[in-house]
Each structure stands twice: as structure tokens, then as C-alpha cells.
Design a protein around this motif. Structure first.
Motif, PDB file in Angstrom:
ATOM      1  N   LEU A  81      39.330  41.015  41.062  1.00  0.00           N
ATOM      2  CA  LEU A  81      38.114  40.679  40.333  1.00  0.00           C
ATOM      3  C   LEU A  81      38.479  40.222  38.928  1.00  0.00           C
ATOM      4  CD1 LEU A  81      35.883  43.696  41.428  1.00  0.00           C
ATOM      5  CD2 LEU A  81      35.874  41.364  42.349  1.00  0.00           C
ATOM      6  N   ILE A  82      37.963  39.065  38.555  1.00  0.00           N
ATOM      7  CA  ILE A  82      38.235  38.474  37.252  1.00  0.00           C
ATOM      8  C   ILE A  82      37.004  38.645  36.376  1.00  0.00           C
ATOM      9  CG2 ILE A  82      39.028  36.408  36.051  1.00  0.00           C
ATOM     10  CD1 ILE A  82      40.937  37.384  38.271  1.00  0.00           C
ATOM     11  N   GLN A  83      37.193  39.208  35.186  1.00  0.00           N
ATOM     12  CA  GLN A  83      36.070  39.364  34.276  1.00  0.00           C
ATOM     13  C   GLN A  83      35.460  38.002  33.951  1.00  0.00           C
ATOM     14  OE1 GLN A  83      34.304  41.692  33.177  1.00  0.00           O
ATOM     15  NE2 GLN A  83      33.643  41.410  31.068  1.00  0.00           N
ATOM     16  N   TYR A  93      31.613  46.975  33.926  1.00  0.00           N
ATOM     17  CA  TYR A  93      31.131  46.726  35.286  1.00  0.00           C
ATOM     18  C   TYR A  93      32.304  46.437  36.217  1.00  0.00           C
ATOM     19  CZ  TYR A  93      28.076  44.945  39.010  1.00  0.00           C
ATOM     20  OH  TYR A  93      27.413  44.759  40.200  1.00  0.00           O
ATOM     21  N   LEU A  94      33.268  45.684  35.736  1.00  0.00           N
ATOM     22  CA  LEU A  94      34.478  45.399  36.493  1.00  0.00           C
ATOM     23  C   LEU A  94      35.249  46.688  36.774  1.00  0.00           C
ATOM     24  CD1 LEU A  94      36.848  43.648  37.552  1.00  0.00           C
ATOM     25  CD2 LEU A  94      37.506  43.284  35.181  1.00  0.00           C
ATOM     26  N   ARG A 104      41.992  48.815  47.316  1.00  0.00           N
ATOM     27  CA  ARG A 104      41.607  47.491  47.809  1.00  0.00           C
ATOM     28  C   ARG A 104      41.475  46.446  46.702  1.00  0.00           C
ATOM     29  NH1 ARG A 104      36.756  45.917  52.144  1.00  0.00           N
ATOM     30  NH2 ARG A 104      37.802  44.014  52.802  1.00  0.00           N
ATOM     31  N   LEU A 105      41.194  46.874  45.481  1.00  0.00           N
ATOM     32  CA  LEU A 105      40.884  45.932  44.409  1.00  0.00           C
ATOM     33  C   LEU A 105      41.821  46.087  43.215  1.00  0.00           C
ATOM     34  CD1 LEU A 105      36.979  46.264  44.327  1.00  0.00           C
ATOM     35  CD2 LEU A 105      38.328  44.489  45.498  1.00  0.00           C
ATOM     36  N   ARG A 106      42.061  44.973  42.542  1.00  0.00           N
ATOM     37  CA  ARG A 106      42.697  44.943  41.235  1.00  0.00           C
ATOM     38  C   ARG A 106      41.820  44.098  40.320  1.00  0.00           C
ATOM     39  NH1 ARG A 106      45.021  48.512  43.241  1.00  0.00           N
ATOM     40  NH2 ARG A 106      47.279  48.856  43.454  1.00  0.00           N
ATOM     41  N   GLY A 107      42.117  44.107  39.024  1.00  0.00           N
ATOM     42  CA  GLY A 107      41.272  43.367  38.095  1.00  0.00           C
ATOM     43  C   GLY A 107      42.063  42.685  36.993  1.00  0.00           C
ATOM     44  N   ILE A 108      41.444  41.657  36.441  1.00  0.00           N
ATOM     45  CA  ILE A 108      41.941  40.957  35.256  1.00  0.00           C
ATOM     46  C   ILE A 108      40.833  41.012  34.214  1.00  0.00           C
ATOM     47  CG2 ILE A 108      42.683  38.747  34.291  1.00  0.00           C
ATOM     48  CD1 ILE A 108      44.773  39.965  36.083  1.00  0.00           C
TER      49      ILE A 108
END
Length: 301
Positions: A81-83, A93-94, A104-108
Motif C-alpha cells: 500500500l502506497i500512501q 489509515y495506511l 500479507r501487506l507492506r507499506g510505503i
């Protein structure tokens, strides 16, 4: 039916669904490096506070449940998920989404360069693996002044990546400033070559050469439709793939859906983006590298 209603129909009603976990899909039984992964998507809703400085804000909701539903429908095990730039530096929220699905998820994230190391470490524990510099329409930072040198040191200390979104014409300036650092640089959307120049864009060529010599640059094969109307972006992408393979190799490419295709919702779909990937990389073993192995390593799975 207008575009807004079409998007609402596409996404409506999914937010309340109870979706299967990654484990329930049987992903834990797979080779960890062969889990298909989408490295570029956004979630948001209209109740979130918008950044004061923004180019655009969508008039619909794209909830986490919507995104997970799309992943499941398309047999994609993991996502990044990209901000969104229109939400500014409030990544709450991210982060909330990452905490719900840590396997399952990573973020930037998008952050202010003044952020402290402790704050960055907290984001890292929640699954953030880098920052995004969405420089489209922005003045280019001077990476050698003010808070930037210390900020870049903190990024390097966490082994984070910097995701760069800027037209190819300015990539030489940005890359030359950042490459002396031992930081992974991930260039969005094929490097955003000029629609008229395509792969002959000097900035795109510069990126290829620096990627080959430095081995510090990854490219997201994503959002081709953002690089030219009426199929021009897709044609450029097809021409770019042999060059990316030559100068970077598949171990420096990752795929992203760019879901929910903001400002292109009426013409794009998740299934279409996956089909394009198969057109670009028809060989299964090669596609496994781009879709599974390279992103698993890059995003710390």
C-alpha cells in the motif's frame, strides 16, 4: 452511468465483507518466494483529512476490504500500500491497514524529512519499508541541504527504499543526487517517459544506464496508461520491457496494479493490468521473478 456511479458500483458494498486471511487461502503452504505480489496500490476514503497542497482528490472510497477482495479475485497473495499524495504525511489509515494484515501487506509512507529515527522505527515495526517522493508538479528538493542529508542517513540505517515518482526528464537530477547513498531507489511507472519520446526519452535512457552501473535502482512496471493516451503508454511499456531486461534484469523489476487507477477508473481494471504483465513477460519463470521473488526480497517478506 457517469464515472462516479460506475466506480461506486465497482467498490460499493465490499467494505463490510469478512474476507479470508492469507493463511485461509493456503498461501502459507506455498514457497514463500512464489507468492504473487502487487507492489503498488492505494486505499482511502472521503472521510480522511486531505493535504492542504494536493493536485487531486478522488470522490469515492477505496477501502482495505475492497482491495483485499480484488487481490483474492485475482489470486494475488500480497500487496504493498502506497500512501496517496493527497493524504499528505498522515499515514495513520495506511498503518492501521498494515497492522491488520502483517503477513500479507507492506507499506510505503509519505513523511516530512524532519521525522525522527524513533518515529521511523515505529513505522518500520508496522510494516513500512520506505518513503515515497511524489515529485510530480513539485519543486525538486535540494537533497544536500537543510534536513535532507540527516534524513537520508536515517533511511539508509533502516535499509528502507525511496520510491520516486517524477517525469523521466527530471530523473537525472534526482538520481544523481541520491545514488551516492547506499539506498534502494524504486522508480514508479516505467520512469514516466515522455509520451511523444517513449523509450527515446533521454531521462529514461539515463535511468537505464545508471541502473546497470549502480545496481541500486528498481523499476515498477506499472501504470503504463499514465505514460500516454490512446494506448501510447502501453506501446511504450512494450518497447521498454526488453530494455529493462537488458539493463536491470528481472531481479530489479516489480509489478504493481496501481489500483484503484485514480483518474483512470473508467478505462482500467485489475484484470487488465495483470493481462498486460503477461503480454510484457510471457515466460512463466521470468514472470515469477518479477511478480513473486523480487518483491518478496525488496519488501522484506
Amino acid at each position: 452511468m457517469n464515472r462516479r456511479n460506475a466506480v461506486k458500483m465497482m467498490m460499493g458494498g465490499l467494505a463490510g465483507l469478512t474476507l479470508p486471511t492469507l493463511e485461509a487461502l493456503g498461501v502459507e503452504k506455498m514457497n514463500e518466494q512464489l507468492v504473487p505480489m502487487d507492489t503498488h496500490a492505494h486505499i482511502f476514503h472521503r472521510g480522511l483529512k486531505l493535504a492542504n497542497a494536493r493536485r487531486y482528490a478522488p470522490e469515492y472510497d477505496a477501502y482495505l476490504a475492497d482491495y483485499l477482495h480484488v487481490l483474492d479475485e485475482n489470486h494475488i497473495g500480497r500487496g504493498v500500500l502506497i500512501q496517496p499524495s493527497f493524504l499528505g504525511t498522515d499515514n495513520s489509515y495506511l498503518v492501521q491497514a498494515l497492522r491488520q494484515y502483517p503477513n500479507r501487506l507492506r507499506g510505503i509512507a509519505v513523511v516530512d524529512p524532519a521525522i525522527t529515527l524513533d518515529e521511523m522505527k515505529a513505522l518500520d515495526r508496522d510494516g513500512i519499508r520506505g518513503i515515497r517522493l511524489n515529485l510530480v508538479g513539485q519543486e525538486l528538493p535540494n537533497f544536500s541541504k537543510d534536513q535532507w542529508p540527516a534524513f537520508l542517513e536515517r533511511i539508509q540505517s533502516l535499509d528502507w527504499q525511496i520510491e520516486i515518482h517524477r517525469e523521466a526528464a527530471d530523473l537525472p537530477t534526482v538520481l544523481q543526487a541520491l545514488l551516492p547513498r547506499d539506498i534502494k531507489l524504486v522508480v514508479d511507472h516505467f520512469g514516466r517517459p515522455d509520451p511523444m519520446s517513449g523509450v527515446n526519452d533521454p531521462g529514461f535512457k539515463f535511468m537505464l544506464n545508471k541502473a546497470e552501473s549502480s545496481r541500486k535502482i528498481w523499476v515498477k512496471v506499472s501504470g503504463a496508461y499514465r505514460n500516454g493516451n490512446n494506448g501510447a503508454g502501453e506501446r511504450t511499456a512494450l518497447e521498454a520491457m526488453p530494455l529493462l531486461k537488458k539493463y536491470l534484469g528481472y531481479d530489479r523489476m516489480v509489478w504493481g496494479s496501481d489500483w484503484p487507477h485514480t483518474q483512470f477508473e473508467s478505462s482500467e481494471s485489475y484484470a487488465k493490468e495483470l493481462t498486460l504483465l503477461s503480454d510484457w513477460i510471457p515466460n512463466k519463470e521470468d514472470k515469477d521473478i518479477v511478480l513473486c521473488k523480487t518483491p518478496a526480497k525488496l519488501f522484506g517478506f
